[in-house]
Design a protein around this motif. Structure first.
Motif, PDB file in Angstrom:
ATOM      1  N   PHE A 719      89.113  67.769  29.713  1.00  0.00           N
ATOM      2  CA  PHE A 719      90.170  68.291  30.560  1.00  0.00           C
ATOM      3  C   PHE A 719      89.740  68.507  32.001  1.00  0.00           C
ATOM      4  O   PHE A 719      90.459  68.197  32.933  1.00  0.00           O
ATOM      5  N   SER A 720      88.525  69.012  32.185  1.00  0.00           N
ATOM      6  CA  SER A 720      88.072  69.320  33.543  1.00  0.00           C
ATOM      7  C   SER A 720      87.929  68.054  34.390  1.00  0.00           C
ATOM      8  O   SER A 720      87.912  68.118  35.607  1.00  0.00           O
ATOM      9  N   GLU A 721      87.834  66.897  33.761  1.00  0.00           N
ATOM     10  CA  GLU A 721      87.645  65.670  34.550  1.00  0.00           C
ATOM     11  C   GLU A 721      88.946  64.907  34.777  1.00  0.00           C
ATOM     12  O   GLU A 721      88.960  63.837  35.383  1.00  0.00           O
ATOM     13  N   VAL A 722      90.038  65.453  34.253  1.00  0.00           N
ATOM     14  CA  VAL A 722      91.322  64.746  34.374  1.00  0.00           C
ATOM     15  C   VAL A 722      91.717  64.489  35.833  1.00  0.00           C
ATOM     16  O   VAL A 722      92.056  63.367  36.190  1.00  0.00           O
ATOM     17  N   PRO A 723      91.640  65.487  36.720  1.00  0.00           N
ATOM     18  CA  PRO A 723      92.065  65.225  38.098  1.00  0.00           C
ATOM     19  C   PRO A 723      91.317  64.052  38.732  1.00  0.00           C
ATOM     20  O   PRO A 723      91.938  63.184  39.352  1.00  0.00           O
ATOM     21  N   ALA A 724      89.998  64.024  38.567  1.00  0.00           N
ATOM     22  CA  ALA A 724      89.216  62.947  39.178  1.00  0.00           C
ATOM     23  C   ALA A 724      89.620  61.596  38.609  1.00  0.00           C
ATOM     24  O   ALA A 724      89.797  60.612  39.335  1.00  0.00           O
ATOM     25  N   LYS A 725      89.855  61.578  37.332  1.00  0.00           N
ATOM     26  CA  LYS A 725      90.215  60.313  36.681  1.00  0.00           C
ATOM     27  C   LYS A 725      91.583  59.835  37.187  1.00  0.00           C
ATOM     28  O   LYS A 725      91.764  58.661  37.484  1.00  0.00           O
ATOM     29  N   VAL A 726      92.497  60.764  37.289  1.00  0.00           N
ATOM     30  CA  VAL A 726      93.830  60.390  37.767  1.00  0.00           C
ATOM     31  C   VAL A 726      93.748  59.886  39.205  1.00  0.00           C
ATOM     32  O   VAL A 726      94.348  58.883  39.560  1.00  0.00           O
ATOM     33  N   ASP A 727      92.977  60.571  40.039  1.00  0.00           N
ATOM     34  CA  ASP A 727      92.778  60.137  41.418  1.00  0.00           C
ATOM     35  C   ASP A 727      92.310  58.692  41.468  1.00  0.00           C
ATOM     36  O   ASP A 727      92.825  57.876  42.222  1.00  0.00           O
ATOM     37  N   PHE A 728      91.321  58.429  40.662  1.00  0.00           N
ATOM     38  CA  PHE A 728      90.754  57.091  40.640  1.00  0.00           C
ATOM     39  C   PHE A 728      91.825  56.059  40.271  1.00  0.00           C
ATOM     40  O   PHE A 728      91.971  55.017  40.905  1.00  0.00           O
ATOM     41  N   LEU A 729      92.601  56.388  39.227  1.00  0.00           N
ATOM     42  CA  LEU A 729      93.624  55.429  38.775  1.00  0.00           C
ATOM     43  C   LEU A 729      94.680  55.202  39.858  1.00  0.00           C
ATOM     44  O   LEU A 729      95.108  54.080  40.098  1.00  0.00           O
ATOM     45  N   ILE A 730      95.066  56.291  40.514  1.00  0.00           N
ATOM     46  CA  ILE A 730      96.094  56.161  41.542  1.00  0.00           C
ATOM     47  C   ILE A 730      95.606  55.310  42.705  1.00  0.00           C
ATOM     48  O   ILE A 730      96.306  54.443  43.194  1.00  0.00           O
ATOM     49  N   THR A 731      94.368  55.550  43.106  1.00  0.00           N
ATOM     50  CA  THR A 731      93.824  54.772  44.210  1.00  0.00           C
ATOM     51  C   THR A 731      93.828  53.289  43.871  1.00  0.00           C
ATOM     52  O   THR A 731      94.242  52.455  44.675  1.00  0.00           O
ATOM     53  N   SER A 732      93.412  52.951  42.679  1.00  0.00           N
ATOM     54  CA  SER A 732      93.382  51.518  42.379  1.00  0.00           C
ATOM     55  C   SER A 732      94.791  50.960  42.260  1.00  0.00           C
ATOM     56  O   SER A 732      95.035  49.822  42.656  1.00  0.00           O
ATOM     57  N   LEU A 733      95.729  51.776  41.786  1.00  0.00           N
ATOM     58  CA  LEU A 733      97.119  51.297  41.728  1.00  0.00           C
ATOM     59  C   LEU A 733      97.661  51.043  43.133  1.00  0.00           C
ATOM     60  O   LEU A 733      98.329  50.047  43.381  1.00  0.00           O
ATOM     61  N   LYS A 734      97.332  51.968  44.031  1.00  0.00           N
ATOM     62  CA  LYS A 734      97.801  51.834  45.409  1.00  0.00           C
ATOM     63  C   LYS A 734      97.289  50.545  46.024  1.00  0.00           C
ATOM     64  O   LYS A 734      98.018  49.833  46.710  1.00  0.00           O
ATOM     65  N   GLU A 735      96.026  50.256  45.764  1.00  0.00           N
ATOM     66  CA  GLU A 735      95.455  49.015  46.292  1.00  0.00           C
ATOM     67  C   GLU A 735      96.246  47.824  45.799  1.00  0.00           C
ATOM     68  O   GLU A 735      96.585  46.910  46.539  1.00  0.00           O
TER      69      GLU A 735
END
Ligand code: SER
Length: 875
Positions: A719-735
């Motif tokens: 759970f504590s790593e969810v924000p970082a993981k989501v950030d990563f996914l969003i960044t790659s989606l944005k690209e």
């Protein structure tokens, strides 16, 4: 002499003559028949009509007023304003003409030192009494007492209500101010003879039928414009140069380089005062009533700002200036300053956004009308300007008038009515309740229902009546749905946002399940439900049992609503006012005035404050008291409550006090837990919060937790790593999105060029009709916009099959819309072919349908229609 000194000297003078000094009332009148406070007498209207007996028979005030009847003259004369302060003295069946006249004369000539020679008076034609007082007592030369007709010297607050003949004091500003027309004199519209003070001898009430009936007593109502007397005392040529307005005018001048903007400057200076005071008193821009007046003033001011070349948002800055000038007299301006500025800023932004486009459209309309030598413009232009760009009708009319064009208000109103009718029809699912005659009969026959449900949830009483449909019956059998009237009930009837109670009514012969309690007639409670076993008869003893658990939840939600209201005022400010609420056993909903979305931090702050008050376990008390006492102890005042009424006050601890008729828990800790679940907008400057308490709040927390667990599982991250993981996914989606965008642009640019090359041209207009393969409806709009920016005259129609549905989109350039083409009508017309519907504005519209296989056919028909329309349009 400063205006402040004039104000004080006036009130002091009448205090010496035994007048009670009464503060200015709000610009929102209590009298529901009036839109705004437009005179000092408004707050005294019920006293004049003999409906209320005050503690005093003489009063004086300095009243803030807004009047828009002369709005078109503002800026053109030295004296017309929409916002002004009115100094007034009033007699309620006490003194009459002699004193009113003598004091007015004495105040002006002795306290204000006005030269007697420069003063004239007017009287009502038939008013011999006033004539004699002026001539014999005051010794005004005969030739300076002018008799006038009803239009000038018979004053009324409206088409009905208190009224009477009047006498005015007029100041001659000198020959050099005359219009020099041969008939220039008293009553002339020019700036030479300034009406300073109006003395109304209020002795009649005009009824609905237009008849004049004598009032129970003879009254005096006088009004003197503070800005006008200041003009004289400060020896300036217009109200805009007095100390009340000059600082504002100068501030506007500092914002503009325009040399020729004197009129616009004055209009803005006047309007921004009205705007500031209206918002201060709680008026919010809207499309109706007083909100519309505010919107109109504000949008008018913005347009004049642009005429002066002020391109940035400027009104909030001027609001500051108004507050600075006025705050000494109206201290609440300081408390509300941030709120006023926010509201003004939002509205200015909203309008600025479309102002330019609207003005462009208007100038095209004007050009066209002139070239065709027309003197009127069809009302549908004014309608499109309102509907699409937010131009108040009056503004359009004024701008057209500046170019000697007119537009029919009647036709415009017809179009508005048609639109209202359309939106009424599309608003489904609303049920209407109405008071059936049977309820009146029952109340007359059996008297009011006694409500005992604040203290008891189970009560023995008598069945007085059974209602089925529109009739009273004597007995209801098993399975029948009826309403029961008891002489005494513990069931709370739906009121003040709290839902009605559910439960059971049990008699010796049967049981009825109650699923709603309402009060369809004053003080009558009716219990709706179904007989689930046996039968129920009238005149038998019955036990009413409220569903206790449900009531507990409702009460918990209701007390929490009060805590929420209290907390919102702490976190957001005193401007937060309740505008509606709904309290049931599942949730609470609270609507209130505020100008922007709450930040997550604010929401948490509110939630924490409420919960801390719950955990602190404060007692909740309710008691009945007089309105006077309630106001004294600072109960949140509700609009419309009258002095003298008895009210119920609900207090939590010693911090929350509200007038309320609802049911509540006995200690704040009974609420258990408070959780906000949503916050959103429900209209201009209106927000809505939904929240839960007790079990519902706890269940909500559990559900959220379950959701977090699911997310964590899906993302395969603790759970504590969810924000970082989501950030990563969003960044790659944005690209990826950016890459897609880039490819789309290339692809679309090629398409636009090809479309234009292949377009048919009718009547100098490019017609593009195409079926496209795109992923989302938005792409069609992007294409249409690209085309619109490439050609001056064009109509475009696209069809696409997206996710199994047909989408049709039409767009047109402004020049074609001006000629009468309506994209909304076109798509509405052809959407039937794809088994769907939709519509939109004249320049852009979209429809969806269930039959993508029919797109080709719809496009074909659409194209024919477009060509036909274009052939008919004259260039
Ligand atoms: N009611 C009158 C007016 O407004 C006098 O105060 O002119």
């Amino acid at each position: 002499m400063k205006s402040k000194e004039i104000r004080e000297s006036f009130l002091e003078y009448f205090k010496e003559h035994n007048h009670s000094i009464v503060p200015s009332s709000s610009l929102i009148p209590e009298d529901p028949t009036l839109l705004l406070t437009a005179a000092g007498m408004v707050q005294f209207k019920p006293i004049f009509l003999g409906k209320i007996k005050p503690d005093f028979t003489r009063a004086a005030s300095c009243q803030k007023c807004v009047r828009t009847t002369d709005i078109e003259k503002v800026g053109l004369t030295a004296r017309h304003l929409t916002f002004f302060e009115m100094l007034g003295n009033f007699s309620f069946g006490d003194y009459y003409k002699k004193e009113a006249i003598s004091w007015a004369w004495e105040f002006l000539t002795e306290k204000m030192g006005l030269e007697k020679e420069k003063l004239w008076v007017t009287i009502f034609r038939e008013d011999e009494e006033a004539y004699q007082i002026w001539r014999d007592l005051i010794k005004i030369p005969d030739k300076k007492i002018v008799r006038m007709g009803e239009e000038d010297n018979f004053w009324a607050a409206g088409s009905t209500g208190p009224c009477g003949p009047c006498s005015e004091l007029i100041y001659d500003l000198g020959e050099e101010r005359s219009c020099r027309k041969p008939d220039c004199g008293i009553g002339c519209d020019c700036d030479r003879f300034l009406e300073v003070w109006n003395l109304v001898f209020m002795e009649f009430e005009r009824g609905e039928d237009g008849e004049l009936n004598p009032l129970p007593q003879k009254n005096i109502d006088t009004g003197m414009g503070l800005e006008r007397i200041a003009l004289i005392k400060q020896n300036v040529t217009s109200t805009f140069e007095t100390d009340l307005m000059k600082p504002i005018v100068e501030e506007i001048l500092s914002l503009t380089k325009e040399e020729k903007g004197a009129i616009s400057t004055k209009i803005i200076a006047d309007h921004v005062r009205a705007i500031t005071f209206l918002v201060n008193d709680g008026v919010i821009p809207s499309n109706e009533g007083r909100g519309y007046i505010l919107r109109r003033l504000l949008r008018r001011a913005v347009r004049h700002g642009r005429l002066l070349g002020i391109e940035k948002i400027f009104l909030p800055h001027l609001v500051d200036k108004v507050i600075k000038v006025m705050v000494e007299t109206y201290s609440d301006l300081k408390t509300n300053a941030q709120f006023i500025k926010k509201i003004v800023q939002k509205e200015e932004e909203r309008f600025s956004h479309t102002l330019k486009q609207g003005l462009n459209m208007l100038s095209e309309i004007i050009k066209k009308a002139h070239s065709q030598k027309l003197s009127t413009v069809p009302a549908n232009f004014a309608f499109v300007l309102y509907d699409t760009y937010g131009f108040p009708f009056e503004l359009t009319r004024e701008i057209l008038a500046e170019s000697s064009l007119s537009v029919s208000e009647e036709d415009y109103q017809k179009l508005m009515e048609e639109q209202r009718e359309k939106s009424r029809q599309s608003f489904e699912g609303k049920t209407f309740t109405f008071s059936k005659d049977v309820y009146r009969l029952v109340t007359e026959k059996f008297g009011p229902t006694e409500f005992v449900g604040y203290a008891e949830l189970e009560t023995t009483s008598n069945v007085k009546a059974i209602i089925k449909g529109e009739n009273m019956i004597l007995k209801a059998k098993e399975g029948e749905e009826v309403e029961i009237i008891l002489d005494k009930t513990p069931f709370y009837a739906e009121m003040g946002g709290q839902v009605g109670d559910k439960g059971q009514i049990i008699t010796d012969t049967g049981i009825m399940e109650i699923y709603d309690t309402t009060s369809p007639f004053p003080s009558l409670y009716t219990h709706k439900g179904k007989v689930v076993s046996g039968y129920i008869e009238v005149e038998t003893s019955a036990k009413g049992k409220v569903n206790q658990k449900r009531r507990q939840s409702i009460s918990s939600n209701h007390t929490a609503t009060h805590l929420l209201h209290w907390a919102l005022r702490i976190v957001l400010g005193e401007h937060v006012k309740q505008s509606g609420s709904l309290v049931d056993d599942k949730k609470l909903r609270f609507d209130f005035t505020h100008f922007e979305a709450l930040t997550p931090e604010q929401i948490i702050k509110v939630e924490k404050l409420v919960n801390s008050k719950i955990f602190e376990n404060h007692p909740v008390r309710a008691y009945i008291t007089s309105m006077e006492f309630a106001k004294e102890i600072g109960v949140i005042a509700l609009f419309g409550e009258k002095y003298g009424d008895f009210v119920r006050v609900v207090e939590v601890g010693n911090f929350s006090k509200e007038l309320c008729g609802g049911t509540h828990v006995t200690r704040s800790s009974d609420i258990g837990l408070f959780k906000i679940v949503s916050e959103g907008s429900i209209g201009a400057n209106l927000r809505r919060i939904e929240a839960l308490t007790l079990y519902e709040a706890l269940n909500f927390v559990y559900k959220e937790e379950e959701l977090y667990r699911q997310i964590s599982r899906t993302l395969k991250a603790p759970f504590s790593e969810v924000p970082a993981k989501v950030d990563f996914l969003i960044t790659s989606l944005k690209e990826k999105d950016r890459e897609l965008e880039r490819l789309k642009k290339v692809y679309f640019a090629e398409k636009v060029e090809r479309f234009l090359k292949e377009a048919v041209e009718v009547n100098e207009t490019k017609v593009v009709v195409e079926k496209l393969e795109v992923e989302e409806a938005q792409d069609l709009k992007i294409l249409a916009d690209a085309l619109r920016s490439r050609v001056e005259k064009g109509i475009f129609l696209f069809g696409a099959s997206i996710k199994g549905k047909a989408i049709l989109l039409s767009a047109a350039t402004p020049s074609i819309v001006l000629k009468g083409f309506h994209a909304g009508e076109l798509v509405e017309n052809i959407s039937g072919l794809v088994r769907g519907g939709g519509g939109g504005k004249a320049d852009l519209a979209e429809a969806g349908g269930k039959s993508p296989e029919k797109i080709d056919e719809a496009l074909k028909v659409g194209k024919e229609k477009i060509i036909n329309i274009l052939r008919k349009i004259k260039s």
